[in-house]
Design an enzyme around this catalytic site. Sequence first.
Site, PDB file in Angstrom:
ATOM      1  N   CYS A 117       0.803  -1.242   0.000  1.00  0.00           N
ATOM      2  CA  CYS A 117       0.000   0.000   0.000  1.00  0.00           C
ATOM      3  C   CYS A 117       0.831   1.285   0.000  1.00  0.00           C
ATOM      4  CB  CYS A 117      -0.935  -0.009   1.190  1.00  0.00           C
ATOM      5  SG  CYS A 117      -1.820  -1.556   1.347  1.00  0.00           S
ATOM      6  N   HIS A 259      -3.641   6.403   3.045  1.00  0.00           N
ATOM      7  CA  HIS A 259      -4.019   5.093   2.518  1.00  0.00           C
ATOM      8  C   HIS A 259      -5.417   4.768   3.031  1.00  0.00           C
ATOM      9  CE1 HIS A 259      -4.268   0.954   1.575  1.00  0.00           C
ATOM     10  NE2 HIS A 259      -3.939   0.504   2.773  1.00  0.00           N
ATOM     11  N   ASN A 289     -10.500  -1.128   0.394  1.00  0.00           N
ATOM     12  CA  ASN A 289      -9.038  -1.055   0.436  1.00  0.00           C
ATOM     13  C   ASN A 289      -8.466  -1.627  -0.862  1.00  0.00           C
ATOM     14  OD1 ASN A 289      -6.306  -1.340   0.871  1.00  0.00           O
ATOM     15  ND2 ASN A 289      -6.500  -2.272   2.896  1.00  0.00           N
TER      16      ASN A 289
END
Length: 334
Positions: A117, A259, A289
């Site tokens: 990420c 994020h 996500n």
Amino acid sequence: MAERKRIYVRGIGSYLPEKILTNSDLERMVDTSDEWIVTRTGIRERHIAAEGQITSDLATEAAKKALADADLCPDDVDIVLVTTVVPDMQFPSTACFVQQKLGIGTKCPCVGMEVGCSGMIYLMELAAGLLERGPYRNVLTIAADKLSAVTDWTDRSTCVLLADGAAALVLTSENVKKRAELLGTFLAADGSGAEFLCMPGGGGRHPATAQTVADRLHYLKMNGREVFKRALTDMGHAVERLFERCSVGVDDVAHFIPHQANLRIIEAIAERLSIPMERVVAVLDRTGNTSSASLGIAWDMALQEGRFHEGDLIVPFAFGAGLTSAAALLRWIG
Ligand code: UT7
């Protein structure tokens, strides 16, 4: 000594697949509820790639948009960098497949990496180094993941979080008076936490066998509680170190782009660093996500919503597999 070249992001693009998977769809797949998912994560829906649509397809769509935004065509690209944790194949690099799909000439080198990420910020740092040294003029950086391909759809602790998507940036050392100037970065990694978030099967440690498949080792595994704690400390640390490095503070920054893993993590970091939530970009209710792509998708969505103004300081920051963390400081141009 020669003055350091200034580095610019001249184009941004992102791509979300058409198919939407809602929390009520998930209620029919595992023992979960819309109420649990919304209160524990903030996610309401996510996009899932179509059958046969793979990471390089998502990456190519985002890259086309970033190139159009940068007023460039594929032939202008001097090097392609792709970060993904769901490559089309273990090798060769997904960047090579993207080169072919974009129709970029064979003189253009392609590099792949698996930063998770934090990948988009890692790529910005690497692109800046390449541009400073030359001979590259336009670096195409892409963060893309088809997480649905490695999601265990029987594991309610991960399947409600994960989603598919891609984002791309074009970096250059030429000031075309568009998008943003990169002012600084901070990158970190702590391999001691590597197994908290990983896909154990298919590599050299657990080559594919009937047993590794039966043991479900070819899916993403996450120790949610540990990752949650580390995300809080490591992302907060990354932003603080970036501030020290660039001599700025929270009040100087107009937009924070974290994020998009869990709204509770985003809110807790905002509280810890005294950042008002109206200065934080949070789109995960619509995206889930998307791992490597998450930050670039949030950035592009905020751009489409007209949130950025000339002179605004912007801080993207992230945390992910590795365990890696990163933050960057940019000044918005327009
Ligand atoms: O992108 C890379 C970085 N990733 C992250 O930052 C993710 C970090 N971790 C998290 O966001 C959170 O830890 C999760 C969302 C994964 C889990 O939330 P949590 O509040 O930490 O839940 P938990 O793991 O402590 O579980 C609490 C309860 C458990 O039940 P018991 O043991 O208390 O009876 C779980 O079994 O919630 C249960 N649970 C669920 N219940 C309904 C776990 N997943 C679900 C679910 N639906 N989907």
